[in-house]
Design a protein around this motif. Sequence first.
Motif: not given
Lengths: 97, 496
Positions: B258, B260, B262, B288, B292-295, B395-397
């Motif tokens: 989870g 995040r 950026g 990922q 982790a998620t990447v945006k 929005q991100v960590d």
Amino acid sequence: MKITKKDVEHVARLARLALSEDEKARYTAPLESILEYIDKLNKVDTAHVPPTSHVLPMSNVWREDQAEPNRLGSQTDILKNAPEAEGPFFKVKKVIE
Amino acid sequence: MTFAHLTATEIVKKIRAKEFTAKAVATAYLDRIKLLEPKIKAFNEVFNAQALKQAEAVDSRLAKGEAVGPLAGVPIAIKDNLMIRGEHCTCSSKILQGLTATYDATAIKKLRGAGAVFVGHTNLDEFAMGSSTENSAFGATRNPWDPERIPGGSSGGSAAAVAARMAPLALGSDTGGSIRQPAALCGVLGLKPTYGRVSRFGLIAFASSLDQIGPFAASAEDCALLLHVIAGSDGQDSTAVDQPVPDYAAELKKDLNGLRIGLPKEYFIAGTDKEIDKAVREALKTLQGLGATVKEISLPHTEYCLAVYYILAPSEASSNLSRFDGVRYGHRAAQSANLLELYEKSRGEGFGPEVKRRIMLGTYALSSGYYDAYYAKAQKVRTLIKQDFDKAFEQVDVIATPTSPSAAFKMGEKVADPLQMYLSDIFTISCNLAGLPGLSIPCGLTAGHLPIGLQLLGKPFDEATLLRVAHHYEQAADWNRRMPPVAASGKESARA
């Protein structure tokens, strides 16, 4: 921003730096190109932006006004680093004529 | 198996378990330094006798069954702008040649208390001003991966020392990337803590609103160990804030599910070497895979960071360096007619060209008639840069970028053009302006076998998350365990 030799001499005097003729010539162009690069900040509208002097959300930090002897080492050790000392003093040229 | 292959965490465990003595470790590392130093030139001074004395003190405590600290017997290299009582401190400048420190920096005091062993003072760009360690008055440090190339800077000596495993740990200082950029170029981890996380007392100041002391190590676990020792508030530095210091080692173990990440689009630009871009994107894929998620995100004022930095840092430096005047310590010019001339000549003779250039730039920016146009303007744009990060961290960590747009460059390549040299810090400067923690971790090698760094930026005082990401990444990719051939070769006596 055009930087002249006179500007370099003026700033060197403010900064208490003795520069050779050669150094004066060598600092002129880089100072000019760096200042030119920095000019890009004028593109940013900061009319309603407060300045940041440091990032911490704090103002003054107070403590009791008490002397802390040896905080930076002993007087003897500190004076050993002096280019010229006399007794407990740093020695310099006569300041007042 | 050699000591050089052990992490600091392993070394301290084995010393405590009495598998080997602190003296054996110190001797082995001092031997390695002797062997490798002629090629690397990482040190301004090696503390042979003192290091052995410190190690013997650890052994004698252990022999008596007394408690020892969390870094008991671990050799550590210290950047030569940190005061170690009784040792010289030069900032790699002629103006401070011969100065003996009369007190310990707070970070040094804490390391002493933790049982660390100081092996030496490492080379830097004079007064930490530079990106290549070529601006040292005592000669350039070489990159252990290729001695024809620079190690990065300004903490190039500390980075090279850890890369060549001349010490498992080192301290540096970071004003615009001076820990992270050399860490990336030398293939080790380098952490700039949040502004205010580590006391700056006893660090010779460059730019006081930007400077932070931080660790170099070969693993996230070691980085966490060292940060835990040096972090915390300090009565001697009011900017070292009273924030609890987390148990970084325990934090490493939490997973990345989870998390995040950026990617600021302004940092993935055409000017970055293709190999670096590729390695960074590979690393993000690995993260990922770990949950982790990447945006993509945007930090719109990025293009102004370098300009803001090159007003604020030289301005603060011109003020900080006014104390070097040939009166109380350091170089004094031999012949001067009066006090003014003594100042001017002592400073003119004592400072090197890059330091003079920055003092000139800063003095100009602060001088009457230009203050508002330069210094005040830069402070306002700094606010906008910080606000970009505040918004992004809603929005991100974590924010991920390349640490440096290129791998280690050849010696002399950028010396003639200061602006080109300054551009090598393009990805690291925003972190200091915004006061955030930033960590560079090894994430690959170029085809020419030069290290590549991934930079992770975090929320203020969230070093724990950065270290956790690095720790999990290290389990999946072993770039942090790669050593330059010069360090990995068997010709050494440091055997466990």
